[in-house]
Design a protein around this motif. Structure first.
Motif, mmCIF file in Angstrom:
data_model
loop_
_atom_site.group_PDB
_atom_site.id
_atom_site.type_symbol
_atom_site.label_atom_id
_atom_site.label_comp_id
_atom_site.label_asym_id
_atom_site.label_seq_id
_atom_site.Cartn_x
_atom_site.Cartn_y
_atom_site.Cartn_z
ATOM 1 N N LYS A 111 78.463 -62.567 46.524
ATOM 2 C CA LYS A 111 77.242 -61.812 46.227
ATOM 3 C C LYS A 111 76.800 -61.023 47.463
ATOM 4 O O LYS A 111 76.746 -61.547 48.569
ATOM 5 C CB LYS A 111 76.148 -62.787 45.774
ATOM 6 C CG LYS A 111 75.063 -62.176 44.934
ATOM 7 C CD LYS A 111 74.160 -63.261 44.357
ATOM 8 C CE LYS A 111 74.889 -64.113 43.330
ATOM 9 N NZ LYS A 111 74.002 -65.117 42.697
ATOM 10 N N GLY A 112 76.495 -59.754 47.248
ATOM 11 C CA GLY A 112 76.084 -58.898 48.357
ATOM 12 C C GLY A 112 77.238 -58.199 49.048
ATOM 13 O O GLY A 112 77.022 -57.283 49.854
ATOM 14 N N ARG A 113 78.467 -58.630 48.768
ATOM 15 C CA ARG A 113 79.646 -58.011 49.390
ATOM 16 C C ARG A 113 80.534 -57.311 48.365
ATOM 17 O O ARG A 113 81.157 -56.300 48.665
ATOM 18 C CB ARG A 113 80.477 -59.064 50.121
ATOM 19 C CG ARG A 113 79.745 -59.780 51.240
ATOM 20 C CD ARG A 113 80.685 -60.660 52.048
ATOM 21 N NE ARG A 113 81.269 -61.732 51.251
ATOM 22 C CZ ARG A 113 82.582 -61.929 51.117
ATOM 23 N NH1 ARG A 113 83.445 -61.120 51.718
ATOM 24 N NH2 ARG A 113 83.032 -62.939 50.396
ATOM 25 N N PHE A 114 80.638 -57.867 47.180
ATOM 26 C CA PHE A 114 81.491 -57.325 46.118
ATOM 27 C C PHE A 114 80.624 -56.670 45.053
ATOM 28 O O PHE A 114 79.514 -57.122 44.772
ATOM 29 C CB PHE A 114 82.325 -58.418 45.471
ATOM 30 C CG PHE A 114 83.393 -59.030 46.341
ATOM 31 C CD1 PHE A 114 83.474 -58.771 47.700
ATOM 32 C CD2 PHE A 114 84.341 -59.874 45.773
ATOM 33 C CE1 PHE A 114 84.455 -59.335 48.487
ATOM 34 C CE2 PHE A 114 85.340 -60.451 46.549
ATOM 35 C CZ PHE A 114 85.388 -60.186 47.912
ATOM 36 N N VAL A 115 81.181 -55.628 44.447
ATOM 37 C CA VAL A 115 80.500 -54.948 43.344
ATOM 38 C C VAL A 115 81.496 -54.712 42.218
ATOM 39 O O VAL A 115 82.556 -54.118 42.439
ATOM 40 C CB VAL A 115 79.905 -53.600 43.787
ATOM 41 C CG1 VAL A 115 79.264 -52.894 42.591
ATOM 42 C CG2 VAL A 115 78.886 -53.795 44.893
ATOM 43 N N ILE A 116 81.147 -55.179 41.018
ATOM 44 C CA ILE A 116 81.974 -54.925 39.843
ATOM 45 C C ILE A 116 81.350 -53.774 39.065
ATOM 46 O O ILE A 116 80.126 -53.698 38.926
ATOM 47 C CB ILE A 116 82.127 -56.191 38.967
ATOM 48 C CG1 ILE A 116 83.142 -55.956 37.843
ATOM 49 C CG2 ILE A 116 80.795 -56.666 38.430
ATOM 50 C CD1 ILE A 116 83.519 -57.234 37.083
ATOM 51 N N SER A 117 82.184 -52.882 38.572
ATOM 52 C CA SER A 117 81.667 -51.727 37.842
ATOM 53 C C SER A 117 82.701 -51.278 36.823
ATOM 54 O O SER A 117 83.845 -51.727 36.835
ATOM 55 C CB SER A 117 81.340 -50.589 38.804
ATOM 56 O OG SER A 117 82.513 -50.132 39.452
ATOM 57 N N ARG A 118 82.294 -50.406 35.942
ATOM 58 C CA ARG A 118 83.216 -49.878 34.944
ATOM 59 C C ARG A 118 83.113 -48.363 34.901
ATOM 60 O O ARG A 118 82.064 -47.783 35.176
ATOM 61 C CB ARG A 118 82.901 -50.453 33.561
ATOM 62 C CG ARG A 118 81.509 -50.047 33.071
ATOM 63 C CD ARG A 118 81.211 -50.580 31.703
ATOM 64 N NE ARG A 118 79.874 -50.188 31.257
ATOM 65 C CZ ARG A 118 79.353 -50.480 30.094
ATOM 66 N NH1 ARG A 118 80.056 -51.178 29.231
ATOM 67 N NH2 ARG A 118 78.139 -50.078 29.769
ATOM 68 N N ASP A 119 84.209 -47.740 34.560
ATOM 69 C CA ASP A 119 84.242 -46.300 34.343
ATOM 70 C C ASP A 119 84.753 -46.099 32.928
ATOM 71 O O ASP A 119 85.948 -46.250 32.668
ATOM 72 C CB ASP A 119 85.169 -45.633 35.366
ATOM 73 C CG ASP A 119 85.165 -44.117 35.268
ATOM 74 O OD1 ASP A 119 84.988 -43.599 34.142
ATOM 75 O OD2 ASP A 119 85.362 -43.463 36.300
ATOM 76 N N ASN A 120 83.846 -45.807 32.017
ATOM 77 C CA ASN A 120 84.227 -45.685 30.614
ATOM 78 C C ASN A 120 85.197 -44.532 30.394
ATOM 79 O O ASN A 120 86.097 -44.618 29.549
ATOM 80 C CB ASN A 120 82.992 -45.503 29.747
ATOM 81 C CG ASN A 120 82.150 -46.763 29.685
ATOM 82 O OD1 ASN A 120 82.668 -47.872 29.841
ATOM 83 N ND2 ASN A 120 80.868 -46.610 29.476
ATOM 84 N N ALA A 121 85.040 -43.460 31.148
ATOM 85 C CA ALA A 121 85.911 -42.295 30.971
ATOM 86 C C ALA A 121 87.352 -42.632 31.338
ATOM 87 O O ALA A 121 88.299 -42.137 30.722
ATOM 88 C CB ALA A 121 85.411 -41.132 31.808
ATOM 89 N N LYS A 122 87.504 -43.491 32.336
ATOM 90 C CA LYS A 122 88.842 -43.893 32.774
ATOM 91 C C LYS A 122 89.273 -45.220 32.175
ATOM 92 O O LYS A 122 90.382 -45.680 32.435
ATOM 93 C CB LYS A 122 88.889 -43.961 34.296
ATOM 94 C CG LYS A 122 88.688 -42.618 34.979
ATOM 95 C CD LYS A 122 88.820 -42.742 36.487
ATOM 96 C CE LYS A 122 88.682 -41.381 37.156
ATOM 97 N NZ LYS A 122 88.823 -41.450 38.626
ATOM 98 N N ASN A 123 88.378 -45.819 31.388
ATOM 99 C CA ASN A 123 88.697 -47.108 30.754
ATOM 100 C C ASN A 123 89.190 -48.116 31.784
ATOM 101 O O ASN A 123 90.212 -48.788 31.591
ATOM 102 C CB ASN A 123 89.763 -46.915 29.666
ATOM 103 C CG ASN A 123 89.859 -48.092 28.741
ATOM 104 O OD1 ASN A 123 88.867 -48.765 28.487
ATOM 105 N ND2 ASN A 123 91.060 -48.361 28.251
ATOM 106 N N THR A 124 88.468 -48.213 32.856
ATOM 107 C CA THR A 124 88.873 -49.055 33.976
ATOM 108 C C THR A 124 87.671 -49.829 34.503
ATOM 109 O O THR A 124 86.553 -49.305 34.522
ATOM 110 C CB THR A 124 89.480 -48.204 35.093
ATOM 111 O OG1 THR A 124 90.620 -47.504 34.592
ATOM 112 C CG2 THR A 124 89.914 -49.061 36.274
ATOM 113 N N VAL A 125 87.923 -51.055 34.893
ATOM 114 C CA VAL A 125 86.913 -51.874 35.575
ATOM 115 C C VAL A 125 87.358 -52.041 37.022
ATOM 116 O O VAL A 125 88.545 -52.293 37.285
ATOM 117 C CB VAL A 125 86.749 -53.234 34.884
ATOM 118 C CG1 VAL A 125 85.896 -54.181 35.716
ATOM 119 C CG2 VAL A 125 86.127 -53.052 33.498
#
Length: 126
Positions: free
Chosen positions: A65-79
C-alpha cells in the motif's frame, strides 16, 4: 476458458520501478475482478492487489500500500500493476488472475479466481 498473459517483469535495483501488464486472450475481461498475486521461493502465493472491474475499486495488501498502483485501461483491455519504491522483499513471481464472471466475495483470496497467467519474474536487488 481465458488465458492471461503477463509482461513487464525483470530486474531492478531497490528503489526502482516496474510496470506489469495483464491481458486476456479474448476481447474483454468478462469478469468481476482482476487480482495480482506473488510467490517467492519457499513461500505461499500471496495477495498483492486487485481491481473491481465494475466500479474500479482497488484493494491492496498492507505490504504494498502506498507503493503499488493497480489500474485498468479499457481501450487496451489491459490491467496494470505499477510498482514503485521496490524493495528486495518484493522479489517474486507475479501472477495475474481473474474470475469466470461470478461475483468475487474476497478479492484477496486466491481461491476466488478461476484463471491464472503463467507468471512474470520480478527481481529487486539491494
Amino acid at each position: 476458458q481465458v488465458q492471461l498473459t503477463e509482461s513487464g517483469g525483470g530486474g531492478v535495483q531497490a528503489g526502482g520501478s516496474l510496470r506489469l501488464s495483464c491481458a486476456p486472450s479474448r476481447r474483454t475481461f468478462s469478469s468481476f475482478a482482476v487480482g495480482w498475486f506473488r510467490q517467492a521461493p519457499g513461500k505461499e502465493r500471496e495477495f498483492v492487489a486487485a481491481i473491481d472491474l465494475n466500479d474500479a475499486n482497488t484493494y491492496y495488501a498492507d505490504s504494498v500500500k502506498g507503493r503499488f498502483v493497480i489500474s485498468r485501461d479499457n481501450a487496451k483491455n489491459t490491467v496494470y500493476l505499477q510498482m514503485n519504491s521496490l524493495k528486495p522483499e518484493d522479489t517474486a513471481v507475479y501472477y495475474c488472475a481473474t474470475d469466470s464472471g461470478r461475483t468475487v466475495v474476497a478479492v484477496d483470496d486466491l481461491y476466488e479466481y478461476d484463471y491464472w497467467g503463467q507468471g512474470t519474474q520480478v527481481t529487486v536487488s539491494s
